[in-house]
Write a protein that holds these residues in place. Structure first.
Motif, short mmCIF file in Angstrom:
data_model
loop_
_atom_site.label_atom_id
_atom_site.label_comp_id
_atom_site.label_asym_id
_atom_site.label_seq_id
_atom_site.Cartn_x
_atom_site.Cartn_y
_atom_site.Cartn_z
N ARG A 84 -36.14 40.99 -17.53
CA ARG A 84 -37.35 41.76 -17.83
C ARG A 84 -38.16 40.67 -19.00
NH1 ARG A 84 -40.42 46.03 -17.30
NH2 ARG A 84 -41.44 46.91 -19.04
N ALA A 85 -37.52 39.80 -19.91
CA ALA A 85 -38.16 39.41 -20.89
C ALA A 85 -38.76 38.03 -20.24
CB ALA A 85 -37.26 38.83 -22.08
N THR A 233 -36.39 30.71 -19.38
CA THR A 233 -35.06 31.12 -19.32
C THR A 233 -34.99 31.78 -20.50
OG1 THR A 233 -32.76 30.69 -18.89
CG2 THR A 233 -33.94 29.06 -20.12
N ASP A 234 -33.70 32.34 -20.92
CA ASP A 234 -33.43 33.20 -22.16
C ASP A 234 -32.49 32.20 -22.94
OD1 ASP A 234 -30.26 33.43 -21.54
OD2 ASP A 234 -31.04 34.31 -19.65
N THR A 235 -32.32 32.56 -24.17
CA THR A 235 -31.89 31.86 -25.41
C THR A 235 -30.41 31.54 -25.17
OG1 THR A 235 -31.55 33.81 -26.54
CG2 THR A 235 -33.62 32.17 -26.88
N VAL A 255 -36.85 32.71 -24.15
CA VAL A 255 -37.44 33.91 -24.50
C VAL A 255 -36.17 34.71 -25.06
CG1 VAL A 255 -39.35 34.16 -23.15
CG2 VAL A 255 -37.12 35.10 -22.35
N GLN A 256 -36.31 35.32 -26.17
CA GLN A 256 -35.37 35.99 -26.71
C GLN A 256 -35.08 37.69 -26.19
OE1 GLN A 256 -33.57 34.78 -29.57
NE2 GLN A 256 -32.02 36.46 -29.10
N ALA A 262 -36.12 45.50 -28.45
CA ALA A 262 -36.19 46.33 -29.44
C ALA A 262 -37.65 46.47 -30.04
CB ALA A 262 -35.34 45.54 -30.56
N HIS A 263 -38.45 45.33 -29.42
CA HIS A 263 -39.96 45.38 -29.81
C HIS A 263 -40.78 45.55 -28.85
CE1 HIS A 263 -38.40 44.06 -33.72
NE2 HIS A 263 -37.79 43.29 -33.06
N GLY A 264 -40.35 45.35 -27.49
CA GLY A 264 -41.34 45.42 -26.23
C GLY A 264 -42.13 44.02 -26.04
#
Length: 287
Positions: A84-85, A233-235, A255-256, A262-264
């Motif tokens: 999703r991130a 990708t993610d971290t 992305v984190q 947590a923050h949207g």
């Protein structure tokens, strides 16, 4: 407000707010609770939101979207927060007036939640993506003709001269089964056939791949790394994998994933590495 506009507004609100009650939706839409209930039923029947007691919620957050085919359903639940991130970041790269292509993957499917306010032309071989964008946005949607393969969530044409040959796109956003030094990997020849046609029509290829895709192997090569412009990708991705992509001239955006929950919102982190290694998954220490 006419019914189709009201349903689009309802779906957009549920996507943005994650979940809303019938009472809240009645106030926001200036509609009766009975009307809101009927609209929720209509959208839920088409798998565009999840109906819950006293309201509705965004299907992508709980990953209980009743999709066709176990394969797609299971993949949608795997690494859901990271996907999703990544999808949010990909959608932020789109601008009004563009023509883009989106393939039928689980991460790319989540982009639909973040494209509601766009005014673009979207070509997709995902019938679920097309349906969701048609209801929740004002984007112009095109789909290729052909047979629907439910497990893969794609539409495949048996003809070489289908509608995809008439489209040009500034970007194609693509999910893949795996990445290696040889390129993008898939295991299903049906997907290879559909996605190679789409790739040929796009100027830039943006790959959406959570970190697990860098250690996953598949039997077929979709295209080489030289065709890829950007990977999101993610971290949790390894420095080795990032370095190899950058050596091929590919922009890497990480992305984190936990910030998405947590923050949207998540900010992209461009990372630079200089290690020289032969392939993903095999580490060579920096000297």
């Amino acid at each position: 407000m006419v019914s189709h506009k009201r349903r689009k507004e309802l779906l957009k609100m549920v996507i943005e707010c994650e979940k809303l009650t019938i009472k809240q939706l009645s106030v926001l839409l200036d509609a009766s609770p009975a009307t809101v209930r009927r609209d929720i039923d209509w959208l839920a029947e088409r798998s565009l939101l999840v109906k819950m007691k006293g309201g509705a919620q965004n299907p992508s957050l709980r990953m209980q979207h009743p999709l066709s085919g176990e394969t797609f359903q299971n993949a949608l639940q795997c690494h859901a927060t990271s996907k999703r991130a990544i999808a949010r970041q990909a959608a932020s790269m789109c601008t009004d007036g563009e023509t883009i292509i989106i393939n039928g993957g689980t991460t790319t499917f989540m982009m639909a939640d973040f494209l509601a306010d766009r005014r673009m032309t979207v070509l997709t071989n995902s019938f679920l993506m097309a349906q969701k964008l048609q209801v929740s946005s004002e984007n112009e949607i095109f789909i290729p003709g052909g047979r629907v393969y439910r497990e893969q969530n794609v539409i495949l044409s048996p003809f070489d001269n289908d509608i995809t040959q008439s489209h040009y796109a500034s970007k194609m956003f693509m999910s893949v089964q795996g990445l290696s030094t040889l390129g993008l990997m898939e295991s299903d020849p049906l997907l290879i056939q559909a996605e190679q046609r789409l790739i040929n029509q796009a100027e830039e290829l943006v790959v959406l791949a959570d970190s697990s895709k860098f250690t996953r192997k598949a039997g077929l090569i979709l295209c080489g790394l030289e065709r890829v412009s950007c990977v999101i990708t993610d971290t949790d991705v390894s420095e080795t994998a990032v370095n190899i992509l950058e050596q091929h001239g590919i922009k890497v955006i990480t992305v984190q994933a936990n910030e998405e929950r947590a923050h949207g919102y998540n900010s992209s982190l461009n990372r630079q590495y200089t290690m020289d290694v032969p392939e993903f998954g095999r580490l060579t220490p920096a000297h």
